[in-house]
Scaffold this active site. Sequence first.
Site, PDB file in Angstrom:
ATOM      1  N   ASP A 112       0.912  -1.135   0.000  1.00  0.00           N
ATOM      2  CA  ASP A 112       0.000   0.000   0.000  1.00  0.00           C
ATOM      3  C   ASP A 112       0.951   1.183   0.000  1.00  0.00           C
ATOM      4  O   ASP A 112       1.576   1.484   1.017  1.00  0.00           O
ATOM      5  CB  ASP A 112      -0.864   0.002   1.270  1.00  0.00           C
ATOM      6  N   HIS A 113       1.092   1.835  -1.143  1.00  0.00           N
ATOM      7  CA  HIS A 113       2.224   2.768  -1.242  1.00  0.00           C
ATOM      8  C   HIS A 113       2.073   3.963  -0.301  1.00  0.00           C
ATOM      9  O   HIS A 113       3.051   4.637  -0.003  1.00  0.00           O
ATOM     10  CB  HIS A 113       2.490   3.185  -2.692  1.00  0.00           C
ATOM     11  N   HIS A 155      -5.682   2.980   1.234  1.00  0.00           N
ATOM     12  CA  HIS A 155      -4.781   4.043   1.706  1.00  0.00           C
ATOM     13  C   HIS A 155      -5.322   4.749   2.966  1.00  0.00           C
ATOM     14  O   HIS A 155      -4.628   4.879   3.957  1.00  0.00           O
ATOM     15  CB  HIS A 155      -4.548   5.090   0.621  1.00  0.00           C
TER      16      HIS A 155
END
Length: 490
Positions: free
Chosen positions: A179-180, A242
């Site tokens: 999950d950047h 996010h």
Amino acid sequence: WSHAALSVVVVGASGDLARKKIYPSLFALYYEGHLPEHFHIYGYARSKMSDTEFREYISGSLTCRLSEKDKCGDKMEMFLQRCLYHAGQYANKSDFATLSERMAGTEQDRQRANRIFYLSIPPSIFTDVAACASEAASSVSGWNRVIVEKPFGRDLASFQELSSELSKSLSEDQMYRIDHYLGKELIENLTVLRFANLVFEPLWSRQYIRNVQVIFSEDFGTEGRGGYFDQYGIIRDVIQNHLLQIVSLFAMEAPVSLDAEDIRNEKVKVLRSMRALSMDDVVIGQYRGRKTKSTKLPGYLDDKTVPPDSLCPTFASVALFINNARWDGVPFLLKAGKALASRRAEIRVQFRHVPGNLFRNRLGLDLDRATNELVIRIQPDEAIYLKINNKIPGLGLNLDVTKLDLTYRDRFEGHLPDAYERLILDVVNGDKRLFIRNDELDAAWRLFTPILKEIEEKKVVPELYPYGSRGPVGSHYLAAKHGVRWGDNL
Ligand code: BG6
């Protein structure tokens, strides 16, 4: 590990994510000396391409951030020499076996070979690729790690199916679910802010905090990505992953240690403590086109890759509640949207009123504005600031709101690494703190699946908002219902 060889296989080598994020991040890591001396990148995709063509393809996306241009040029050339391309089908074991043979060629003078498979591909082929890679292209002398990108399913059932299929070929230990947002500087700093300072953690509860807002806005629409986006919508694209990840890090109890398992144990408890969502907790919107003096901004439905009658939300606000002793009754308001007035991502923590405030008559009428607010600006222009009431300097006793301000660009030198740089390096180092565990995803899908189903089954019509606006009015009503005013509109 610096004595072992490292091969990074980018499966889906010609995709958008690979070009925009993966190669530039690998180059930045290489440039700064973070990769083992003996490493190679293998692009893997269906189309035929020579190594030279692949290098040309990649080189267009590499940039030299640092000032010494010439040196950077040399390094870029050296980096490109380590990039190789292998054409193959995604579900074909023998194609992976020949890839493995090629890799063995570049790994041969090392005792150990470690391999990373970065699955930058649609989820429909995750399982095939994972099976082929693990059966036909695993290293036997070192570790094998697999990076998986979202979407991890569309709902609880599809997620569970995907997860059980993947677990047939990969162990939890090998899997790195990205999950950047967790790789962004200010998100990684969240635990430091809370647990390495005495002044925040004691206030971090319902006793002092009125509400928490997590805001994500983009000032552009789907722009050609509509085909993908329309199958998912903003809740699956941004909120379920996010924003929810940010909430779980923000709200978790102090972990036993900084070990990945300890941190993730606490995060998952937050996710599992969330009150079930109903349609009263959600507002959805979709942007429409708008004409300005000079141009026409396209609506979501003007995107050619989107069905003309799509009800897909490009905006959503959600009110979450965490049913535990620390957060009981505190609204966590999440907002995410495309084609809004500005691009930003931030966390806003609004504190309660000062009881019996001695200065109430000097604060003007808007006591609401005079409560403390801590803002963590994730991007752009990373910053942490605390709004405080302060005396206006000079004679007389007049107060105004001002900021204790930690703006990163003013305080720190050097560039901030891209989230992907941090996360890829963590995979190389086997550090899982910033990756998502299976049970976190399970809890996240349990929370969102019922309302996603309801929105789709009842064909709930999203409220239209003009491209470049602040989003649907309904979002303000949702906040007002919980006694909240969105901080970003002040
Ligand atoms: C992705 C979403 O995960 O995050 C995109 O799929 C979104 O729709 C992107 O634009 C935003 O990431 P960033 O790092 O640019 O804020």
